[in-house]
Design a protein around this motif. Structure first.
Motif, PDB file in Angstrom:
ATOM      1  N   TYR A 191       0.846  -1.207   0.000  1.00  0.00           N
ATOM      2  CA  TYR A 191       0.000   0.000   0.000  1.00  0.00           C
ATOM      3  C   TYR A 191       0.881   1.256   0.000  1.00  0.00           C
ATOM      4  O   TYR A 191       0.584   2.229  -0.713  1.00  0.00           O
ATOM      5  CB  TYR A 191      -0.880  -0.053   1.247  1.00  0.00           C
ATOM      6  N   ASN A 202      -8.475   4.766  -2.453  1.00  0.00           N
ATOM      7  CA  ASN A 202      -8.491   6.010  -1.675  1.00  0.00           C
ATOM      8  C   ASN A 202      -9.453   7.017  -2.307  1.00  0.00           C
ATOM      9  O   ASN A 202     -10.215   7.691  -1.604  1.00  0.00           O
ATOM     10  CB  ASN A 202      -7.094   6.639  -1.631  1.00  0.00           C
TER      11      ASN A 202
ATOM     12  N   SER B 118      -2.058   6.461   2.604  1.00  0.00           N
ATOM     13  CA  SER B 118      -3.308   5.827   3.055  1.00  0.00           C
ATOM     14  C   SER B 118      -4.494   6.783   2.966  1.00  0.00           C
ATOM     15  O   SER B 118      -4.330   8.009   2.929  1.00  0.00           O
ATOM     16  CB  SER B 118      -3.153   5.336   4.494  1.00  0.00           C
ATOM     17  N   LEU B 119      -5.693   6.219   2.941  1.00  0.00           N
ATOM     18  CA  LEU B 119      -6.919   7.018   2.944  1.00  0.00           C
ATOM     19  C   LEU B 119      -6.975   7.875   4.209  1.00  0.00           C
ATOM     20  O   LEU B 119      -7.399   9.040   4.167  1.00  0.00           O
ATOM     21  CB  LEU B 119      -8.142   6.086   2.862  1.00  0.00           C
ATOM     22  N   TRP B 122      -4.901  10.919   3.550  1.00  0.00           N
ATOM     23  CA  TRP B 122      -5.535  11.823   2.578  1.00  0.00           C
ATOM     24  C   TRP B 122      -6.628  12.651   3.240  1.00  0.00           C
ATOM     25  O   TRP B 122      -6.653  13.875   3.125  1.00  0.00           O
ATOM     26  CB  TRP B 122      -6.141  11.033   1.403  1.00  0.00           C
ATOM     27  N   VAL B 123      -7.532  11.933   3.931  1.00  0.00           N
ATOM     28  CA  VAL B 123      -8.638  12.641   4.580  1.00  0.00           C
ATOM     29  C   VAL B 123      -8.108  13.509   5.725  1.00  0.00           C
ATOM     30  O   VAL B 123      -8.514  14.658   5.893  1.00  0.00           O
ATOM     31  CB  VAL B 123      -9.705  11.653   5.094  1.00  0.00           C
ATOM     32  N   ALA B 169     -15.734  14.616   9.988  1.00  0.00           N
ATOM     33  CA  ALA B 169     -14.635  14.061   9.188  1.00  0.00           C
ATOM     34  C   ALA B 169     -13.419  13.757  10.064  1.00  0.00           C
ATOM     35  O   ALA B 169     -12.700  12.779   9.835  1.00  0.00           O
ATOM     36  CB  ALA B 169     -14.268  15.029   8.062  1.00  0.00           C
TER      37      ALA B 169
END
Lengths: 285, 285
Positions: A191, A202, B118-119, B122-123, B169
């Motif tokens: 990843y 993502n 990773s997600l 990003w978030v 979020a």
């Protein structure tokens, strides 16, 4: 609704549908192109129904159900019809969510993987159970005609709050699920080496977040709430039992110098959230 | 506020503070007891500041900032003081969030782990940037006295919406972070064998979700909004520039038969969300 407000609504609705639709496409591409595909074999093919049904039913369809009352062209439809559509969409979402959970339990059983150890599973199962409970309570209290208005009045704010909270919790659960799965499967290449599947999935997570943000915006605009039925009158504060549509309105400004800024700023100020006290005063005007 | 409503508010506030405080305790126990502890060494001790500061600042303190205007005993304080407290708490949260991000980047640099794959990352980074932007915009538009009322009126609903969206979020990001970390570190015994650390940290995730749910409930109750200043009058809809407190109110029921059910059901109905149109009508009564 003023034409400008209507166009704004349409633009946001189309954006939400597009982003939601794209999320469904992305999750399908993920499992069909990057993963093993779909099937009901007790293996990876069956597991893959889990993200597909969660995103399609529990995110996309639930989002549509939340804004069902906001569509201006349905405002001439009966409240009962709209409630049925709201309940029906939520029921479809619940069924898809349940099947998506069954797919994972089946997959775990076949491979002797323990159930319910991750935070994703704890939050996810809780959310499915509470969602079904919300659906059943909503059916008996708001769709069936027997609940007294006083009960509906007490439950409605809780129903609206729970609905939005569950929608947010579902999205958080999906994002945890994506995280979990990508760390599971992306080993070689890893990843952290930015393989196409990692970047693509993502992006799926971001799309789902944007979808949630759009739905949350649409449902909290007071000017897009289903208006009072023509013919209903303020003289009968307890006159009917079919009038609650449950909405969250962002109201900013309680001081009169800035009263209902979101309404005035939209240029579509309407008599919207009158308390019973106000209704009573009006009835004597 | 009626005594019953006040007790209800106090009960919820104490619950929120307790759950929030417990989250902070849990994250400290996690890193101090189950993980390596805290330090600023470029290694695991430094990484551990990441969850501690994220939960303490970005979740707990941000939650308090969101409900700052709701505390009834502050309603006699000036609006400027309350804005300063709201902005100050958010500024502290932002600083802690930024330090928590720095800790991770430092840790990655020392170990040559790639950034931002990773997600969660990003978030998380998006949310930190948008949060700082929200803070700066809020400072210039609402705290400083120069912005015209018309601008404030346009921005306030966006400010309120963005604030709640960012809070949600952030919580989703924390849940992804917990998921990521537990799959990283729980190898022997594995996460799926229900080791104490896994169960304990899952419980931390649930606490954070419950905290978010309590804050969301408190901030969306219309009867707990900061009331109109005594002495301000409805005849001056454009009379001042200091009157917006930005709140989300769950208003259910637009039909008069169920108007403002959440108010009537609480027995504390007040003239709350009057549109300018209504204010105008009232002024002629």
């Amino acid at each position: 609704m003023a034409m400008e407000g209507y166009r704004g609504f349409l633009g946001l609705l189309v954006s939400a549908l597009l982003v939601g639709f794209l999320s469904v496409i992305f999750v399908l591409v993920w499992v069909l192109h990057y993963r093993e595909g779909l099937g009901w074999d007790g293996g990876a093919l069956e597991f893959n129904w889990h993200p597909v049904l969660a995103v399609t039913g529990f995110v996309f369809i639930q989002g549509i159900a939340i804004i069902a009352y906001r569509l201006p062209w349905t405002w001439k439809c009966s409240k009962f019809l709209m409630k049925s559509i709201h309940a029906g969409l939520n029921a479809v979402a619940a069924v898809l969510a349940i099947i998506s959970v069954v797919a994972v339990f089946d997959y775990h059983n076949v491979r002797s993987i323990p159930h319910m150890y991750s935070l994703h599973s704890w939050v996810g199962l809780t959310v499915v159970i509470l969602y079904v409970q919300q659906l059943i309570l909503g059916f008996f209290i708001f769709l069936l005609p027997w609940a007294p208005l006083s009960l509906r009045a007490v439950i409605m704010p809780i129903h609206v709050y729970s609905g939005l909270l569950l929608f947010a919790a579902v999205i958080a659960t999906v994002l945890m699920g994506v995280t979990e799965k990508l760390f599971f499967v992306l080993k070689n290449p890893s990843y952290h080496s930015f393989p196409p599947e990692g970047v693509f999935t993502n992006a799926l997570g971001l799309l789902i977040l944007i979808y949630g943000a759009l739905i949350f915006w649409i449902v909290t605009r007071p000017q897009w709430k289903r208006p009072t039925e023509p013919g209903s009158i303020l003289l009968q504060p307890n006159g009917g039992a079919d009038g609650m549509d449950g909405a969250i309105a962002i109201s900013s400004g309680r001081s009169p110098d800035a009263a209902d800024t979101e309404l005035s700023s939209e240029g579509t100020a309407r008599k919207r959230t009158l308390g019973l006290e106000d209704a009573g005063q009006r009835s004597t005007m």
